[in-house]
Design a protein around this motif. Sequence first.
Motif, PDB file in Angstrom:
ATOM      1  N   GLN A 188      -8.430 -33.457  12.876  1.00  0.00           N
ATOM      2  CA  GLN A 188      -9.772 -32.959  13.061  1.00  0.00           C
ATOM      3  C   GLN A 188     -10.261 -32.380  11.731  1.00  0.00           C
ATOM      4  OE1 GLN A 188      -8.630 -30.239  16.087  1.00  0.00           O
ATOM      5  NE2 GLN A 188      -9.180 -31.595  17.767  1.00  0.00           N
ATOM      6  N   GLY A 189     -11.488 -31.908  11.725  1.00  0.00           N
ATOM      7  CA  GLY A 189     -11.979 -31.215  10.546  1.00  0.00           C
ATOM      8  C   GLY A 189     -12.364 -32.108   9.396  1.00  0.00           C
ATOM      9  N   ILE A 190     -12.776 -33.352   9.698  1.00  0.00           N
ATOM     10  CA  ILE A 190     -13.131 -34.254   8.598  1.00  0.00           C
ATOM     11  C   ILE A 190     -14.378 -33.766   7.860  1.00  0.00           C
ATOM     12  CG2 ILE A 190     -12.051 -36.292   9.609  1.00  0.00           C
ATOM     13  CD1 ILE A 190     -14.794 -37.097  10.681  1.00  0.00           C
ATOM     14  N   LYS A 191     -15.196 -32.949   8.516  1.00  0.00           N
ATOM     15  CA  LYS A 191     -16.404 -32.439   7.867  1.00  0.00           C
ATOM     16  C   LYS A 191     -16.150 -31.152   7.077  1.00  0.00           C
ATOM     17  CE  LYS A 191     -19.804 -34.319  11.111  1.00  0.00           C
ATOM     18  NZ  LYS A 191     -20.913 -33.976  12.043  1.00  0.00           N
ATOM     19  N   GLY A 192     -15.016 -30.507   7.314  1.00  0.00           N
ATOM     20  CA  GLY A 192     -14.715 -29.275   6.603  1.00  0.00           C
ATOM     21  C   GLY A 192     -14.135 -28.211   7.516  1.00  0.00           C
ATOM     22  N   LYS A 193     -13.941 -27.034   6.946  1.00  0.00           N
ATOM     23  CA  LYS A 193     -13.352 -25.922   7.672  1.00  0.00           C
ATOM     24  C   LYS A 193     -14.388 -24.825   7.867  1.00  0.00           C
ATOM     25  CE  LYS A 193      -9.081 -26.736   5.038  1.00  0.00           C
ATOM     26  NZ  LYS A 193      -9.704 -27.346   3.846  1.00  0.00           N
ATOM     27  N   ILE A 194     -14.320 -24.169   9.013  1.00  0.00           N
ATOM     28  CA  ILE A 194     -15.174 -23.012   9.277  1.00  0.00           C
ATOM     29  C   ILE A 194     -14.293 -21.854   9.719  1.00  0.00           C
ATOM     30  CG2 ILE A 194     -16.965 -22.055  10.782  1.00  0.00           C
ATOM     31  CD1 ILE A 194     -18.319 -24.764  10.768  1.00  0.00           C
ATOM     32  N   LEU A 195     -14.441 -20.734   9.056  1.00  0.00           N
ATOM     33  CA  LEU A 195     -13.671 -19.537   9.363  1.00  0.00           C
ATOM     34  C   LEU A 195     -14.429 -18.695  10.386  1.00  0.00           C
ATOM     35  CD1 LEU A 195     -11.371 -17.495   8.822  1.00  0.00           C
ATOM     36  CD2 LEU A 195     -12.663 -16.711   6.826  1.00  0.00           C
ATOM     37  N   ILE A 196     -13.746 -18.322  11.476  1.00  0.00           N
ATOM     38  CA  ILE A 196     -14.356 -17.515  12.536  1.00  0.00           C
ATOM     39  C   ILE A 196     -13.617 -16.189  12.623  1.00  0.00           C
ATOM     40  CG2 ILE A 196     -15.119 -17.486  14.931  1.00  0.00           C
ATOM     41  CD1 ILE A 196     -14.405 -20.497  14.997  1.00  0.00           C
ATOM     42  N   VAL A 197     -14.380 -15.097  12.592  1.00  0.00           N
ATOM     43  CA  VAL A 197     -13.796 -13.754  12.646  1.00  0.00           C
ATOM     44  C   VAL A 197     -14.338 -13.044  13.876  1.00  0.00           C
ATOM     45  CG1 VAL A 197     -13.353 -11.659  11.343  1.00  0.00           C
ATOM     46  CG2 VAL A 197     -13.962 -13.763  10.130  1.00  0.00           C
ATOM     47  N   ASP A 198     -13.464 -12.792  14.845  1.00  0.00           N
ATOM     48  CA  ASP A 198     -13.886 -12.157  16.094  1.00  0.00           C
ATOM     49  C   ASP A 198     -12.652 -11.555  16.758  1.00  0.00           C
ATOM     50  OD1 ASP A 198     -14.842 -11.719  18.878  1.00  0.00           O
ATOM     51  OD2 ASP A 198     -16.593 -12.858  18.187  1.00  0.00           O
ATOM     52  N   ASP A 199     -12.806 -10.379  17.375  1.00  0.00           N
ATOM     53  CA  ASP A 199     -11.663  -9.751  18.031  1.00  0.00           C
ATOM     54  C   ASP A 199     -11.462 -10.251  19.457  1.00  0.00           C
ATOM     55  OD1 ASP A 199     -14.122  -8.423  18.648  1.00  0.00           O
ATOM     56  OD2 ASP A 199     -12.974  -6.818  19.591  1.00  0.00           O
ATOM     57  N   ASP A 200     -12.317 -11.164  19.921  1.00  0.00           N
ATOM     58  CA  ASP A 200     -12.220 -11.720  21.269  1.00  0.00           C
ATOM     59  C   ASP A 200     -11.539 -13.082  21.188  1.00  0.00           C
ATOM     60  OD1 ASP A 200     -12.554 -12.889  23.748  1.00  0.00           O
ATOM     61  OD2 ASP A 200     -14.634 -12.251  23.992  1.00  0.00           O
ATOM     62  N   GLN A 201     -10.283 -13.168  21.641  1.00  0.00           N
ATOM     63  CA  GLN A 201      -9.540 -14.415  21.510  1.00  0.00           C
ATOM     64  C   GLN A 201     -10.112 -15.524  22.387  1.00  0.00           C
ATOM     65  OE1 GLN A 201      -5.306 -14.018  21.725  1.00  0.00           O
ATOM     66  NE2 GLN A 201      -5.241 -12.373  20.213  1.00  0.00           N
ATOM     67  N   SER A 202     -10.724 -15.173  23.513  1.00  0.00           N
ATOM     68  CA  SER A 202     -11.359 -16.185  24.358  1.00  0.00           C
ATOM     69  C   SER A 202     -12.521 -16.835  23.618  1.00  0.00           C
ATOM     70  CB  SER A 202     -11.860 -15.557  25.660  1.00  0.00           C
ATOM     71  OG  SER A 202     -10.792 -15.050  26.411  1.00  0.00           O
ATOM     72  N   PHE A 203     -13.283 -16.013  22.888  1.00  0.00           N
ATOM     73  CA  PHE A 203     -14.389 -16.548  22.095  1.00  0.00           C
ATOM     74  C   PHE A 203     -13.862 -17.455  20.987  1.00  0.00           C
ATOM     75  CE2 PHE A 203     -17.165 -16.339  18.384  1.00  0.00           C
ATOM     76  CZ  PHE A 203     -18.366 -16.755  18.926  1.00  0.00           C
ATOM     77  N   LEU A 204     -12.770 -17.043  20.338  1.00  0.00           N
ATOM     78  CA  LEU A 204     -12.187 -17.865  19.284  1.00  0.00           C
ATOM     79  C   LEU A 204     -11.766 -19.228  19.823  1.00  0.00           C
ATOM     80  CD1 LEU A 204      -9.929 -15.246  17.438  1.00  0.00           C
ATOM     81  CD2 LEU A 204     -12.135 -16.134  16.671  1.00  0.00           C
ATOM     82  N   GLU A 205     -11.126 -19.215  20.981  1.00  0.00           N
ATOM     83  CA  GLU A 205     -10.643 -20.463  21.569  1.00  0.00           C
ATOM     84  C   GLU A 205     -11.805 -21.385  21.935  1.00  0.00           C
ATOM     85  OE1 GLU A 205      -7.606 -21.916  25.135  1.00  0.00           O
ATOM     86  OE2 GLU A 205      -8.110 -19.794  24.884  1.00  0.00           O
ATOM     87  N   LEU A 206     -12.841 -20.821  22.537  1.00  0.00           N
ATOM     88  CA  LEU A 206     -14.004 -21.612  22.924  1.00  0.00           C
ATOM     89  C   LEU A 206     -14.712 -22.195  21.709  1.00  0.00           C
ATOM     90  CD1 LEU A 206     -16.086 -22.579  25.024  1.00  0.00           C
ATOM     91  CD2 LEU A 206     -17.234 -20.367  24.769  1.00  0.00           C
ATOM     92  N   THR A 207     -14.921 -21.368  20.688  1.00  0.00           N
ATOM     93  CA  THR A 207     -15.625 -21.826  19.495  1.00  0.00           C
ATOM     94  C   THR A 207     -14.817 -22.873  18.750  1.00  0.00           C
ATOM     95  OG1 THR A 207     -16.584 -19.614  19.323  1.00  0.00           O
ATOM     96  CG2 THR A 207     -16.819 -21.049  17.411  1.00  0.00           C
ATOM     97  N   GLU A 208     -13.507 -22.707  18.731  1.00  0.00           N
ATOM     98  CA  GLU A 208     -12.650 -23.703  18.093  1.00  0.00           C
ATOM     99  C   GLU A 208     -12.826 -25.072  18.739  1.00  0.00           C
ATOM    100  OE1 GLU A 208      -7.940 -24.460  17.004  1.00  0.00           O
ATOM    101  OE2 GLU A 208      -8.483 -23.032  18.567  1.00  0.00           O
ATOM    102  N   ARG A 209     -12.841 -25.107  20.077  1.00  0.00           N
ATOM    103  CA  ARG A 209     -13.005 -26.379  20.780  1.00  0.00           C
ATOM    104  C   ARG A 209     -14.361 -27.007  20.466  1.00  0.00           C
ATOM    105  NH1 ARG A 209     -10.556 -23.718  25.369  1.00  0.00           N
ATOM    106  NH2 ARG A 209     -12.609 -23.545  26.348  1.00  0.00           N
ATOM    107  N   MET A 210     -15.415 -26.180  20.454  1.00  0.00           N
ATOM    108  CA  MET A 210     -16.752 -26.713  20.169  1.00  0.00           C
ATOM    109  C   MET A 210     -16.842 -27.251  18.745  1.00  0.00           C
ATOM    110  SD  MET A 210     -19.525 -24.321  22.187  1.00  0.00           S
ATOM    111  CE  MET A 210     -19.193 -22.804  21.280  1.00  0.00           C
ATOM    112  N   LEU A 211     -16.243 -26.547  17.794  1.00  0.00           N
ATOM    113  CA  LEU A 211     -16.281 -27.002  16.401  1.00  0.00           C
ATOM    114  C   LEU A 211     -15.487 -28.295  16.220  1.00  0.00           C
ATOM    115  CD1 LEU A 211     -15.976 -23.630  14.466  1.00  0.00           C
ATOM    116  CD2 LEU A 211     -17.877 -25.249  14.315  1.00  0.00           C
TER     117      LEU A 211
END
Length: 278
Positions: A147-170
């Motif tokens: 994955q990530g052929i377009k590049g990397k995006i760094l996400i900073v959040d203390d909510d692990q559920s949000f991190l997991e959801l955003t990772e899937r969408m990205l």
Amino acid sequence: LSNASKFTQNGEITLSVHRTETETGGRINISVTDTGVGISKEAQDNLFSNFTQANASINAKFGGTGLGLSLSRNLIRLMDGDITVNSVEGEGTTFTIDLPTYVTSHDTEEPDVETEEHTDENLDEAIGDLKKLSASYAGLSAVNPKQGIKGKILIVDDDQSFLELTERMLNKEGYSAICTDTPYSVLQVARTVRPAAVFVDVLMPDIDGWEVISTLKSDPVTADIPVFMLSILEEREKARDHSAADFVTKPLDALKLKKIIQKIENLDSGSGNNVMAG
């Protein structure tokens, strides 16, 4: 080494390895010494207990589950070794692992009952710790080469559920998500991976998103990376004052994410130089 790096913002980290031979067998001594924040005497007494960290603010500042040292000690003791700590608060810490060069099997015709029970107990603890550790890091990602052929995006959040959801969408949009719930590590991570953009939650414990973006913008290596502020509160003006690329209200959905990605790609192509445009 990972912990030493995490807790040493400025200073030195030294790895040393020594081997000795005796009549009863050889030993390997591995030490990691840092000049970081150090650990108080009181905290050292419980440092190897499950879910125990040096103080209540450690998790907020640096992240972590409090399982690493307990797991390490259990595994090392399974190999007839041990791990110890020597630290002075404010001066630094040394963790030392002592291991035999050859581990004698505990499976004998007449096993020592005490030794066998002690080993089984450590093994059960280690397996349990591994399961908890895996669960606690669900959603925190490394870069997936598929994955990530377009590049990397760094996400900073203390909510692990949000991190997991955003990772899937990205991932669906062709980006690799590098997730962290540790705002203090953002500058180091951003300098290392050079992401296409950084998503930062505003409301985090101990250090908020405004401090994170100020840190990124003050460093010449990361100053030009577009930062998108995320919050349930409407703080668009404040985001503009901090030179954020945009302000996005939570919850983040697929439509909002597509708009962010479009802005990132416009910035990359040089056609979107106006901060907070649109």
